[in-house]
Design an enzyme around this catalytic site. Structure first.
Site, short mmCIF file in Angstrom:
data_model
loop_
_atom_site.label_atom_id
_atom_site.label_comp_id
_atom_site.label_asym_id
_atom_site.label_seq_id
_atom_site.Cartn_x
_atom_site.Cartn_y
_atom_site.Cartn_z
N GLU A 229 3.53 0.86 -6.82
CA GLU A 229 1.98 0.26 -7.04
C GLU A 229 0.56 1.17 -7.40
OE1 GLU A 229 2.13 -3.07 -8.44
OE2 GLU A 229 4.08 -3.65 -7.36
N CYS A 263 -7.58 -1.05 -8.32
CA CYS A 263 -6.41 -0.40 -8.99
C CYS A 263 -7.01 -1.40 -10.34
CB CYS A 263 -5.29 -0.80 -8.86
SG CYS A 263 -4.65 -2.57 -7.94
P1 NAD Z 1 -3.85 7.85 -2.19
O1 NAD Z 1 -1.81 7.90 -2.85
O2 NAD Z 1 -4.31 8.98 -1.37
O3 NAD Z 1 -3.00 7.59 -0.30
C1 NAD Z 1 -2.58 6.40 -0.18
C2 NAD Z 1 -0.99 6.29 0.89
O4 NAD Z 1 -0.48 7.00 0.79
C3 NAD Z 1 -2.12 6.47 2.73
O5 NAD Z 1 -1.49 5.88 3.27
C4 NAD Z 1 -1.59 8.10 2.40
O6 NAD Z 1 -2.29 8.30 3.96
C5 NAD Z 1 -0.58 7.81 2.23
N1 NAD Z 1 0.02 9.63 1.35
C6 NAD Z 1 -0.70 10.05 1.22
N2 NAD Z 1 0.80 11.43 1.32
C7 NAD Z 1 1.31 11.18 1.22
C8 NAD Z 1 2.89 11.68 1.45
N3 NAD Z 1 3.10 12.90 0.75
N4 NAD Z 1 3.96 10.70 1.70
C9 NAD Z 1 3.77 8.97 2.05
N5 NAD Z 1 2.41 8.73 2.25
C10 NAD Z 1 1.55 9.39 2.03
O7 NAD Z 1 -4.37 6.76 -2.48
P2 NAD Z 1 -5.37 6.26 -2.45
O8 NAD Z 1 -6.90 6.78 -2.25
O9 NAD Z 1 -5.81 5.48 -1.11
O10 NAD Z 1 -5.73 4.53 -2.88
C11 NAD Z 1 -6.52 4.72 -3.53
C12 NAD Z 1 -5.46 5.16 -5.49
O11 NAD Z 1 -4.30 3.17 -4.76
C13 NAD Z 1 -5.88 4.73 -6.31
O12 NAD Z 1 -5.11 5.51 -7.75
C14 NAD Z 1 -5.12 3.24 -6.74
O13 NAD Z 1 -4.96 3.09 -8.24
C15 NAD Z 1 -4.26 2.82 -6.08
N6 NAD Z 1 -3.68 1.62 -5.81
C16 NAD Z 1 -3.07 0.73 -6.72
C17 NAD Z 1 -2.73 -1.00 -6.61
C18 NAD Z 1 -1.79 -1.21 -7.13
O14 NAD Z 1 -1.85 -2.49 -6.60
N7 NAD Z 1 -1.08 -0.79 -8.36
C19 NAD Z 1 -3.81 -1.15 -5.28
C20 NAD Z 1 -4.60 -0.68 -5.21
C21 NAD Z 1 -5.02 1.08 -5.27
#
Ligand code: NAD
Length: 475
Positions: A229, A263
Protein backbone atom coordinates in the site's frame (compact mmCIF):
# COMPACT_ATOMS: atom_id res chain seq x y z
CA UNK A 1 21.65 -3.38 18.39
CA UNK A 2 21.30 0.23 17.16
CA UNK A 3 19.73 3.11 19.08
CA UNK A 4 16.63 4.84 17.74
CA UNK A 5 15.77 8.39 18.69
CA UNK A 6 12.47 10.14 18.09
CA UNK A 7 11.75 13.83 17.77
CA UNK A 8 8.62 15.47 19.18
CA UNK A 9 7.03 17.21 16.16
CA UNK A 10 5.63 20.05 18.31
CA UNK A 11 8.86 20.94 20.11
CA UNK A 12 11.55 19.56 17.81
CA UNK A 13 13.17 17.96 20.85
CA UNK A 14 14.64 14.48 20.65
CA UNK A 15 12.96 13.12 23.76
CA UNK A 16 12.59 9.40 23.11
CA UNK A 17 15.28 6.74 22.84
CA UNK A 18 15.00 3.03 22.27
CA UNK A 19 16.83 0.07 20.82
CA UNK A 20 16.05 -1.26 17.35
CA UNK A 21 15.39 -4.99 17.32
CA UNK A 22 18.12 -6.66 15.28
CA UNK A 23 17.90 -9.66 12.97
CA UNK A 24 18.73 -12.10 15.79
CA UNK A 25 15.93 -10.80 18.01
CA UNK A 26 13.48 -10.81 15.12
CA UNK A 27 14.39 -14.44 14.39
CA UNK A 28 13.79 -15.36 18.06
CA UNK A 29 10.41 -13.58 18.20
CA UNK A 30 9.40 -15.14 14.88
CA UNK A 31 10.25 -18.63 16.19
CA UNK A 32 8.10 -18.03 19.30
CA UNK A 33 5.19 -16.76 17.22
CA UNK A 34 5.44 -19.70 14.83
CA UNK A 35 5.43 -22.13 17.74
CA UNK A 36 2.15 -20.74 19.15
CA UNK A 37 0.37 -20.07 15.84
CA UNK A 38 -1.05 -23.64 15.39
CA UNK A 39 -2.89 -23.34 18.74
CA UNK A 40 -4.29 -19.99 17.63
CA UNK A 41 -5.37 -21.43 14.27
CA UNK A 42 -7.02 -24.39 16.02
CA UNK A 43 -9.20 -22.09 18.13
CA UNK A 44 -11.35 -21.31 15.10
CA UNK A 45 -12.70 -17.95 13.88
CA UNK A 46 -15.38 -17.31 16.51
CA UNK A 47 -13.02 -17.86 19.49
CA UNK A 48 -10.37 -15.72 17.78
CA UNK A 49 -12.97 -13.01 17.28
CA UNK A 50 -13.89 -13.07 20.99
CA UNK A 51 -10.20 -12.74 21.91
CA UNK A 52 -9.79 -9.78 19.53
CA UNK A 53 -12.88 -8.19 21.06
CA UNK A 54 -11.19 -8.56 24.47
CA UNK A 55 -8.16 -6.80 22.98
CA UNK A 56 -10.46 -4.01 21.73
CA UNK A 57 -11.74 -3.56 25.30
CA UNK A 58 -8.14 -3.53 26.59
CA UNK A 59 -7.23 -0.83 24.03
CA UNK A 60 -10.21 1.16 25.27
CA UNK A 61 -9.06 0.82 28.90
CA UNK A 62 -5.56 1.95 27.89
CA UNK A 63 -6.77 4.67 25.55
CA UNK A 64 -5.45 7.40 27.90
CA UNK A 65 -1.76 6.44 27.70
CA UNK A 66 -2.05 5.28 24.07
CA UNK A 67 -3.63 8.62 23.12
CA UNK A 68 -0.93 10.59 24.95
CA UNK A 69 1.82 8.60 23.23
CA UNK A 70 0.21 9.11 19.81
CA UNK A 71 -0.13 12.81 20.61
CA UNK A 72 3.61 13.00 21.27
CA UNK A 73 4.29 10.94 18.12
CA UNK A 74 2.11 13.04 15.77
CA UNK A 75 1.43 16.39 17.46
CA UNK A 76 -2.35 16.06 17.13
CA UNK A 77 -5.03 15.04 19.63
CA UNK A 78 -8.42 14.44 18.02
CA UNK A 79 -6.95 12.41 15.18
CA UNK A 80 -4.96 10.37 17.72
CA UNK A 81 -8.27 9.49 19.49
CA UNK A 82 -9.86 8.71 16.12
CA UNK A 83 -7.03 6.26 15.37
CA UNK A 84 -7.77 4.35 18.58
CA UNK A 85 -11.54 4.36 17.93
CA UNK A 86 -11.05 3.19 14.33
CA UNK A 87 -8.90 0.23 15.38
CA UNK A 88 -11.40 -0.83 18.05
CA UNK A 89 -14.31 -0.33 15.60
CA UNK A 90 -12.54 -2.29 12.86
CA UNK A 91 -12.83 -5.51 14.91
CA UNK A 92 -16.63 -5.48 14.48
CA UNK A 93 -16.22 -4.63 10.78
CA UNK A 94 -14.10 -7.76 10.30
CA UNK A 95 -16.53 -9.75 12.46
CA UNK A 96 -19.17 -9.26 9.73
CA UNK A 97 -16.80 -10.60 7.06
CA UNK A 98 -15.92 -13.64 9.20
CA UNK A 99 -19.64 -14.29 9.91
CA UNK A 100 -20.27 -14.68 6.15
CA UNK A 101 -17.47 -17.19 5.85
CA UNK A 102 -19.46 -20.46 5.78
CA UNK A 103 -17.61 -23.79 5.53
CA UNK A 104 -17.51 -24.85 1.85
CA UNK A 105 -19.53 -27.87 0.66
CA UNK A 106 -18.21 -30.98 -1.06
CA UNK A 107 -18.62 -30.55 -4.82
CA UNK A 108 -19.18 -33.68 -6.94
CA UNK A 109 -16.77 -34.13 -9.85
CA UNK A 110 -17.99 -33.59 -13.42
CA UNK A 111 -15.33 -35.52 -15.39
CA UNK A 112 -14.70 -38.14 -12.69
CA UNK A 113 -18.01 -38.83 -10.89
CA UNK A 114 -16.34 -40.82 -8.09
CA UNK A 115 -14.12 -37.88 -7.17
CA UNK A 116 -15.45 -34.93 -5.17
CA UNK A 117 -13.68 -31.98 -3.65
CA UNK A 118 -13.94 -29.28 -1.05
CA UNK A 119 -11.79 -26.35 0.03
CA UNK A 120 -9.90 -25.63 3.20
CA UNK A 121 -8.43 -22.23 3.95
CA UNK A 122 -5.02 -22.34 5.60
CA UNK A 123 -3.60 -19.16 7.17
CA UNK A 124 -0.06 -18.04 6.46
CA UNK A 125 1.66 -18.99 9.73
CA UNK A 126 3.47 -15.66 10.21
CA UNK A 127 2.45 -12.34 8.66
CA UNK A 128 4.96 -9.47 8.84
CA UNK A 129 3.58 -5.92 8.87
CA UNK A 130 5.78 -2.88 8.20
CA UNK A 131 4.05 0.48 8.65
CA UNK A 132 4.66 4.24 8.23
CA UNK A 133 4.55 7.26 10.56
CA UNK A 134 1.48 9.17 9.39
CA UNK A 135 -1.16 7.12 11.28
CA UNK A 136 1.11 5.05 13.52
CA UNK A 137 -1.48 2.92 15.35
CA UNK A 138 -4.10 2.65 12.60
CA UNK A 139 -1.64 1.58 9.89
CA UNK A 140 0.14 -0.81 12.25
CA UNK A 141 -3.16 -2.56 13.03
CA UNK A 142 -5.07 -2.27 9.75
CA UNK A 143 -3.59 -5.51 8.36
CA UNK A 144 -2.85 -7.13 11.73
CA UNK A 145 -6.52 -7.42 12.80
CA UNK A 146 -7.80 -9.38 9.75
CA UNK A 147 -4.59 -11.49 9.67
CA UNK A 148 -5.06 -12.46 13.34
CA UNK A 149 -8.73 -13.22 12.73
CA UNK A 150 -7.71 -15.43 9.82
CA UNK A 151 -5.53 -17.47 12.20
CA UNK A 152 -2.08 -16.08 11.41
CA UNK A 153 0.52 -14.97 13.94
CA UNK A 154 1.54 -11.34 13.29
CA UNK A 155 4.73 -9.38 13.81
CA UNK A 156 4.40 -5.59 13.34
CA UNK A 157 7.29 -3.18 12.80
CA UNK A 158 6.02 0.43 12.99
CA UNK A 159 7.97 3.45 11.77
CA UNK A 160 11.00 4.58 13.77
CA UNK A 161 9.70 8.16 13.40
CA UNK A 162 6.69 7.48 15.69
CA UNK A 163 7.57 4.68 18.15
CA UNK A 164 6.03 6.00 21.40
CA UNK A 165 2.63 4.35 21.02
CA UNK A 166 4.13 0.85 20.92
CA UNK A 167 4.72 0.46 24.70
CA UNK A 168 1.16 1.39 25.82
CA UNK A 169 -0.35 -0.81 23.09
CA UNK A 170 1.82 -3.70 24.31
CA UNK A 171 0.59 -3.01 27.87
CA UNK A 172 -2.99 -3.43 26.60
CA UNK A 173 -1.99 -6.60 24.72
CA UNK A 174 -0.44 -8.09 27.88
CA UNK A 175 -3.96 -8.18 29.38
CA UNK A 176 -5.02 -10.62 26.63
CA UNK A 177 -2.46 -13.45 26.94
CA UNK A 178 -4.01 -15.65 24.22
CA UNK A 179 -3.43 -12.86 21.73
CA UNK A 180 -0.03 -11.81 23.13
CA UNK A 181 1.16 -15.35 22.32
CA UNK A 182 0.70 -14.75 18.59
CA UNK A 183 1.04 -11.01 18.18
CA UNK A 184 4.14 -8.87 18.72
CA UNK A 185 5.15 -5.33 17.85
CA UNK A 186 8.82 -4.39 17.72
CA UNK A 187 10.69 -1.09 17.75
CA UNK A 188 13.01 -0.68 14.81
CA UNK A 189 14.19 1.05 11.66
CA UNK A 190 14.56 0.01 8.03
CA UNK A 191 17.02 -2.79 8.91
CA UNK A 192 14.49 -4.18 11.41
CA UNK A 193 11.79 -3.96 8.70
CA UNK A 194 14.01 -5.93 6.30
CA UNK A 195 14.60 -8.52 9.05
CA UNK A 196 10.80 -8.88 9.46
CA UNK A 197 10.41 -9.44 5.70
CA UNK A 198 13.13 -12.07 6.00
CA UNK A 199 11.21 -14.20 8.54
CA UNK A 200 7.59 -13.72 7.42
CA UNK A 201 5.49 -16.02 5.21
CA UNK A 202 3.55 -13.05 3.85
CA UNK A 203 4.29 -9.34 4.19
CA UNK A 204 2.01 -6.30 4.37
CA UNK A 205 3.87 -3.08 3.72
CA UNK A 206 2.48 0.46 3.92
CA UNK A 207 4.88 3.25 3.00
CA UNK A 208 6.68 4.95 0.16
CA UNK A 209 7.09 3.62 -3.38
CA UNK A 210 10.89 3.60 -2.98
CA UNK A 211 10.81 1.34 0.10
CA UNK A 212 7.92 -0.66 -1.34
CA UNK A 213 10.11 -1.61 -4.31
CA UNK A 214 12.84 -2.88 -1.95
CA UNK A 215 10.30 -4.90 0.04
CA UNK A 216 8.83 -6.34 -3.18
CA UNK A 217 12.28 -7.41 -4.41
CA UNK A 218 13.16 -8.98 -1.06
CA UNK A 219 9.81 -10.78 -0.89
CA UNK A 220 10.19 -12.01 -4.48
CA UNK A 221 13.60 -13.45 -3.56
CA UNK A 222 11.93 -15.40 -0.75
CA UNK A 223 8.90 -16.31 -2.92
CA UNK A 224 6.46 -14.86 -0.41
CA UNK A 225 3.54 -12.54 -1.26
CA UNK A 226 4.03 -8.83 -0.58
CA UNK A 227 0.87 -6.75 -0.25
CA UNK A 228 1.96 -3.17 -0.85
CA UNK A 229 0.00 0.00 0.00
CA UNK A 230 2.11 2.86 -1.31
CA UNK A 231 2.02 6.55 -2.08
CA UNK A 232 -0.38 8.63 -4.12
CA UNK A 233 -0.74 11.90 -6.01
CA UNK A 234 -4.50 12.02 -5.97
CA UNK A 235 -6.23 14.31 -8.50
CA UNK A 236 -9.53 16.13 -8.02
CA UNK A 237 -11.44 17.18 -11.15
CA UNK A 238 -14.06 19.92 -10.77
CA UNK A 239 -16.42 20.30 -13.75
CA UNK A 240 -18.49 23.29 -14.76
CA UNK A 241 -21.85 22.98 -13.00
CA UNK A 242 -20.41 21.53 -9.77
CA UNK A 243 -21.58 23.05 -6.49
CA UNK A 244 -18.64 25.35 -5.72
CA UNK A 245 -19.32 25.48 -1.97
CA UNK A 246 -19.26 21.70 -1.77
CA UNK A 247 -16.29 21.38 -4.12
CA UNK A 248 -14.15 23.90 -2.24
CA UNK A 249 -15.09 22.39 1.15
CA UNK A 250 -14.16 18.90 -0.04
CA UNK A 251 -10.98 20.08 -1.80
CA UNK A 252 -9.75 21.78 1.36
CA UNK A 253 -10.65 18.94 3.72
CA UNK A 254 -9.31 16.34 1.28
CA UNK A 255 -5.98 18.18 0.95
CA UNK A 256 -5.22 19.46 4.42
CA UNK A 257 -6.80 16.95 6.81
CA UNK A 258 -3.97 15.53 8.95
CA UNK A 259 -1.85 18.35 7.48
CA UNK A 260 -1.95 16.49 4.16
CA UNK A 261 0.05 13.65 5.70
CA UNK A 262 -2.29 11.00 4.35
CA UNK A 263 -1.77 8.75 1.34
CA UNK A 264 -5.26 9.53 0.01
CA UNK A 265 -4.88 13.33 0.24
CA UNK A 266 -5.94 15.41 -2.74
CA UNK A 267 -2.64 16.68 -4.17
CA UNK A 268 -3.66 18.11 -7.60
CA UNK A 269 -6.81 20.03 -8.49
CA UNK A 270 -8.06 20.48 -12.07
CA UNK A 271 -10.89 22.97 -12.54
CA UNK A 272 -12.86 23.71 -15.72
CA UNK A 273 -11.75 27.09 -17.04
CA UNK A 274 -15.24 28.69 -16.85
CA UNK A 275 -15.31 28.29 -13.04
CA UNK A 276 -11.57 28.30 -12.34
CA UNK A 277 -11.31 31.85 -10.94
CA UNK A 278 -14.46 31.60 -8.81
CA UNK A 279 -13.29 28.23 -7.43
CA UNK A 280 -9.84 29.60 -6.65
CA UNK A 281 -11.17 32.71 -4.85
CA UNK A 282 -13.46 30.66 -2.63
CA UNK A 283 -10.75 28.05 -1.95
CA UNK A 284 -8.30 30.75 -0.86
CA UNK A 285 -10.91 32.30 1.50
CA UNK A 286 -11.55 28.94 3.12
CA UNK A 287 -7.84 28.00 3.26
CA UNK A 288 -7.08 31.28 5.05
CA UNK A 289 -9.67 30.48 7.72
CA UNK A 290 -7.81 27.31 8.75
CA UNK A 291 -5.68 27.64 11.90
CA UNK A 292 -2.62 25.86 13.29
CA UNK A 293 -3.08 23.75 16.41
CA UNK A 294 -0.40 25.86 18.04
CA UNK A 295 0.27 26.81 20.80
CA UNK A 296 -2.77 24.86 22.07
CA UNK A 297 -2.96 21.31 20.70
CA UNK A 298 -6.71 21.46 21.30
CA UNK A 299 -7.24 24.23 18.74
CA UNK A 300 -7.14 24.79 14.98
CA UNK A 301 -7.11 22.21 12.20
CA UNK A 302 -3.49 22.09 11.02
CA UNK A 303 -1.01 20.03 13.00
CA UNK A 304 2.78 20.06 12.79
CA UNK A 305 4.77 18.32 10.09
CA UNK A 306 5.48 15.01 11.81
CA UNK A 307 8.70 14.02 10.04
CA UNK A 308 11.15 16.92 9.88
CA UNK A 309 12.61 15.83 6.50
CA UNK A 310 9.11 16.23 5.03
CA UNK A 311 9.36 19.99 5.66
CA UNK A 312 12.32 20.12 3.26
CA UNK A 313 10.31 18.27 0.57
CA UNK A 314 7.38 20.70 0.92
CA UNK A 315 9.70 23.75 0.82
CA UNK A 316 11.47 22.37 -2.28
CA UNK A 317 8.18 21.74 -4.15
CA UNK A 318 6.96 25.27 -3.36
CA UNK A 319 10.30 26.79 -4.44
CA UNK A 320 10.28 24.78 -7.68
CA UNK A 321 6.72 25.92 -8.49
CA UNK A 322 7.67 29.56 -7.78
CA UNK A 323 10.80 29.32 -9.90
CA UNK A 324 8.74 27.98 -12.82
CA UNK A 325 6.25 30.85 -12.65
CA UNK A 326 3.44 29.59 -10.39
CA UNK A 327 1.69 31.99 -7.99
CA UNK A 328 1.41 31.20 -4.28
CA UNK A 329 -1.99 32.67 -3.39
CA UNK A 330 -1.88 31.87 0.32
CA UNK A 331 0.47 30.00 2.69
CA UNK A 332 3.76 28.95 1.14
CA UNK A 333 6.20 29.40 4.04
CA UNK A 334 7.35 26.71 6.44
CA UNK A 335 6.85 28.27 9.88
CA UNK A 336 8.73 27.34 13.04
CA UNK A 337 6.80 27.44 16.32
CA UNK A 338 8.21 25.93 19.47
CA UNK A 339 10.76 23.79 17.66
CA UNK A 340 8.23 22.23 15.28
CA UNK A 341 7.59 22.87 11.57
CA UNK A 342 4.20 23.97 10.24
CA UNK A 343 2.71 24.87 6.89
CA UNK A 344 -0.62 26.65 6.49
CA UNK A 345 -2.85 25.50 3.62
CA UNK A 346 -0.98 26.63 0.54
CA UNK A 347 -2.97 27.34 -2.62
CA UNK A 348 -0.89 27.57 -5.80
CA UNK A 349 -2.21 28.78 -9.18
CA UNK A 350 -0.60 28.74 -12.60
CA UNK A 351 0.96 25.29 -12.15
CA UNK A 352 2.03 22.91 -14.93
CA UNK A 353 2.98 19.24 -15.07
CA UNK A 354 6.63 20.29 -15.39
CA UNK A 355 6.55 21.18 -11.67
CA UNK A 356 7.38 18.65 -8.95
CA UNK A 357 4.30 19.77 -7.00
CA UNK A 358 2.17 18.24 -9.80
CA UNK A 359 4.25 15.08 -10.28
CA UNK A 360 5.78 13.94 -6.99
CA UNK A 361 4.04 12.98 -3.78
CA UNK A 362 3.75 16.07 -1.54
CA UNK A 363 2.39 14.69 1.76
CA UNK A 364 1.55 18.17 3.02
CA UNK A 365 -1.23 20.81 2.94
CA UNK A 366 -0.52 22.10 -0.59
CA UNK A 367 -3.31 22.65 -3.13
CA UNK A 368 -2.01 23.31 -6.66
CA UNK A 369 -4.86 24.31 -9.00
CA UNK A 370 -4.77 24.06 -12.82
CA UNK A 371 -7.40 25.01 -15.41
CA UNK A 372 -8.66 22.64 -18.13
CA UNK A 373 -11.06 23.03 -21.05
CA UNK A 374 -12.49 19.62 -21.97
CA UNK A 375 -13.38 16.40 -20.14
CA UNK A 376 -10.80 14.50 -22.18
CA UNK A 377 -8.08 16.96 -21.19
CA UNK A 378 -9.02 16.63 -17.50
CA UNK A 379 -8.86 12.84 -17.69
CA UNK A 380 -5.51 12.91 -19.51
CA UNK A 381 -4.09 15.22 -16.83
CA UNK A 382 -5.50 13.10 -13.98
CA UNK A 383 -4.02 9.93 -15.49
CA UNK A 384 -0.63 11.54 -16.18
CA UNK A 385 1.77 10.25 -13.52
CA UNK A 386 3.09 7.11 -11.87
CA UNK A 387 0.52 6.89 -9.06
CA UNK A 388 -3.02 5.52 -9.06
CA UNK A 389 -4.15 5.41 -5.45
CA UNK A 390 -7.39 7.40 -5.48
CA UNK A 391 -9.07 10.38 -7.15
CA UNK A 392 -12.16 12.57 -6.92
CA UNK A 393 -14.64 14.18 -9.32
CA UNK A 394 -17.16 16.96 -8.74
CA UNK A 395 -19.88 17.57 -11.35
CA UNK A 396 -23.44 18.90 -11.58
CA UNK A 397 -24.84 15.38 -11.21
CA UNK A 398 -23.53 12.13 -9.81
CA UNK A 399 -24.02 10.54 -13.24
CA UNK A 400 -21.67 13.06 -14.86
CA UNK A 401 -19.13 12.60 -12.07
CA UNK A 402 -19.39 8.82 -12.39
CA UNK A 403 -18.81 8.92 -16.16
CA UNK A 404 -15.54 10.79 -15.61
CA UNK A 405 -14.58 8.73 -12.56
CA UNK A 406 -14.80 5.45 -14.49
CA UNK A 407 -12.10 6.72 -16.87
CA UNK A 408 -9.57 7.52 -14.13
CA UNK A 409 -6.77 5.04 -13.44
CA UNK A 410 -7.10 4.94 -9.65
CA UNK A 411 -8.25 2.33 -7.16
CA UNK A 412 -10.93 4.50 -5.52
CA UNK A 413 -12.77 7.50 -6.94
CA UNK A 414 -14.86 9.79 -4.70
CA UNK A 415 -17.86 11.31 -6.53
CA UNK A 416 -19.10 14.75 -5.48
CA UNK A 417 -16.78 14.55 -2.48
CA UNK A 418 -13.06 13.97 -1.99
CA UNK A 419 -10.84 11.49 -0.13
CA UNK A 420 -13.84 9.44 1.03
CA UNK A 421 -11.52 6.47 1.66
CA UNK A 422 -10.25 8.30 4.75
CA UNK A 423 -13.69 8.06 6.38
CA UNK A 424 -15.40 5.15 4.59
CA UNK A 425 -13.65 1.79 4.93
CA UNK A 426 -16.10 -0.72 3.50
CA UNK A 427 -15.33 -0.57 -0.21
CA UNK A 428 -12.81 -3.03 -1.65
CA UNK A 429 -10.11 -1.23 -3.66
CA UNK A 430 -6.61 -1.78 -4.95
CA UNK A 431 -3.73 0.61 -5.54
CA UNK A 432 -3.31 1.07 -9.30
CA UNK A 433 0.03 1.66 -11.05
CA UNK A 434 2.87 2.42 -8.57
CA UNK A 435 0.43 2.94 -5.67
CA UNK A 436 0.21 -0.68 -4.66
CA UNK A 437 0.31 -4.38 -5.30
CA UNK A 438 -1.91 -7.23 -4.20
CA UNK A 439 -5.57 -7.75 -3.35
CA UNK A 440 -7.75 -5.15 -1.62
CA UNK A 441 -7.03 -4.62 2.07
CA UNK A 442 -10.71 -3.74 2.56
CA UNK A 443 -13.75 -5.98 2.12
CA UNK A 444 -13.73 -9.77 1.95
CA UNK A 445 -10.40 -9.91 0.08
CA UNK A 446 -8.79 -8.04 2.98
CA UNK A 447 -9.43 -11.15 5.10
CA UNK A 448 -9.08 -13.85 2.41
CA UNK A 449 -5.61 -12.67 1.34
CA UNK A 450 -4.21 -14.14 4.58
CA UNK A 451 -5.64 -17.58 3.79
CA UNK A 452 -4.16 -20.02 1.32
CA UNK A 453 -6.67 -22.19 -0.47
CA UNK A 454 -6.18 -25.90 -0.04
CA UNK A 455 -8.14 -28.42 -2.11
CA UNK A 456 -9.25 -31.66 -0.43
CA UNK A 457 -10.01 -34.16 -3.19
CA UNK A 458 -11.67 -37.47 -2.26
CA UNK A 459 -12.15 -40.59 -4.34
CA UNK A 460 -15.09 -42.84 -3.38
CA UNK A 461 -14.14 -45.56 -5.90
CA UNK A 462 -11.03 -47.71 -6.28
CA UNK A 463 -7.98 -45.67 -7.34
CA UNK A 464 -7.08 -45.93 -11.03
CA UNK A 465 -4.22 -48.36 -11.60
CA UNK A 466 -1.15 -47.42 -13.63
CA UNK A 467 -2.46 -49.75 -16.36
CA UNK A 468 -5.21 -47.22 -17.08
CA UNK A 469 -2.50 -44.99 -18.57
CA UNK A 470 -0.47 -47.70 -20.27
CA UNK A 471 1.20 -46.77 -23.55
CA UNK A 472 0.73 -50.33 -24.75
CA UNK A 473 -1.28 -50.49 -27.94
CA UNK A 474 -1.34 -46.66 -28.31
CA UNK A 475 -1.18 -45.44 -31.93
P1 NAD B 1 8.82 4.71 4.28
O1 NAD B 1 8.73 3.90 3.05
O2 NAD B 1 10.00 5.61 4.44
O3 NAD B 1 8.84 3.75 5.58
C1 NAD B 1 7.79 2.86 5.84
C2 NAD B 1 8.29 1.76 6.76
O4 NAD B 1 9.26 0.97 6.08
C3 NAD B 1 8.96 2.24 8.04
O5 NAD B 1 8.53 1.43 9.10
C4 NAD B 1 10.44 2.00 7.76
O6 NAD B 1 11.22 1.78 8.92
C5 NAD B 1 10.37 0.74 6.93
N1 NAD B 1 11.53 0.46 6.08
C6 NAD B 1 12.47 1.31 5.59
N2 NAD B 1 13.34 0.63 4.80
C7 NAD B 1 12.94 -0.66 4.79
C8 NAD B 1 13.42 -1.83 4.15
N3 NAD B 1 14.48 -1.81 3.33
N4 NAD B 1 12.76 -2.99 4.33
C9 NAD B 1 11.66 -3.04 5.12
N5 NAD B 1 11.16 -1.95 5.77
C10 NAD B 1 11.80 -0.78 5.60
O7 NAD B 1 7.46 5.50 4.38
P2 NAD B 1 7.06 6.64 5.44
O8 NAD B 1 7.82 7.87 5.11
O9 NAD B 1 7.12 6.07 6.81
O10 NAD B 1 5.50 6.84 5.10
C11 NAD B 1 5.03 7.74 4.16
C12 NAD B 1 4.66 7.02 2.89
O11 NAD B 1 3.67 6.03 3.17
C13 NAD B 1 4.03 7.92 1.85
O12 NAD B 1 4.56 7.62 0.58
C14 NAD B 1 2.56 7.55 1.91
O13 NAD B 1 1.85 7.81 0.73
C15 NAD B 1 2.63 6.09 2.21
N6 NAD B 1 1.37 5.62 2.77
C16 NAD B 1 0.56 4.81 2.02
C17 NAD B 1 -0.67 4.39 2.52
C18 NAD B 1 -1.59 3.51 1.72
O14 NAD B 1 -2.51 2.93 2.32
N7 NAD B 1 -1.44 3.38 0.42
C19 NAD B 1 -1.06 4.79 3.78
C20 NAD B 1 -0.22 5.63 4.51
C21 NAD B 1 1.01 6.02 4.00
Amino acid sequence: MSEITARDPRTGRIDWRGAAADAGEIATIAAQLRATQPTWEAKGPSTRLEILRAFGRALDRHSGPIGEALEADTGRRRIARLEIDSVIGSIEGWARVVANDAAPDWVPGRGLPSVRHTAAWKPYPLVGVVSPWNFPLLLGMIDAVPALLAGCAVLVKPSEVTPRFIAPVMAALAEVPDLAAVFATVVGDGATGAAVVNVADCVCFTGSVATGRKVAVQAAGRLIPAYLELGGKDPLIVLDGADLEHATDAALRGSVLSTGQACQSIERIYVQRSIHDAFLNRLVEKAEAARLNWPDIGSGQIGPIIFNKQADILAAQIADARAQGAHILTGGEIETHGGGFWLRPTVIAGVTHAMTVMREETFGPILPVMAFDTDDEAITLANDGEYGLSAAVFARTLEEAEAIGRRIEAGAVSLNDAALTSIFYEAAKQGFKASGLGPSRMGEDGYRRFLRRQALIANTAAPLPLAAFSEEGSK
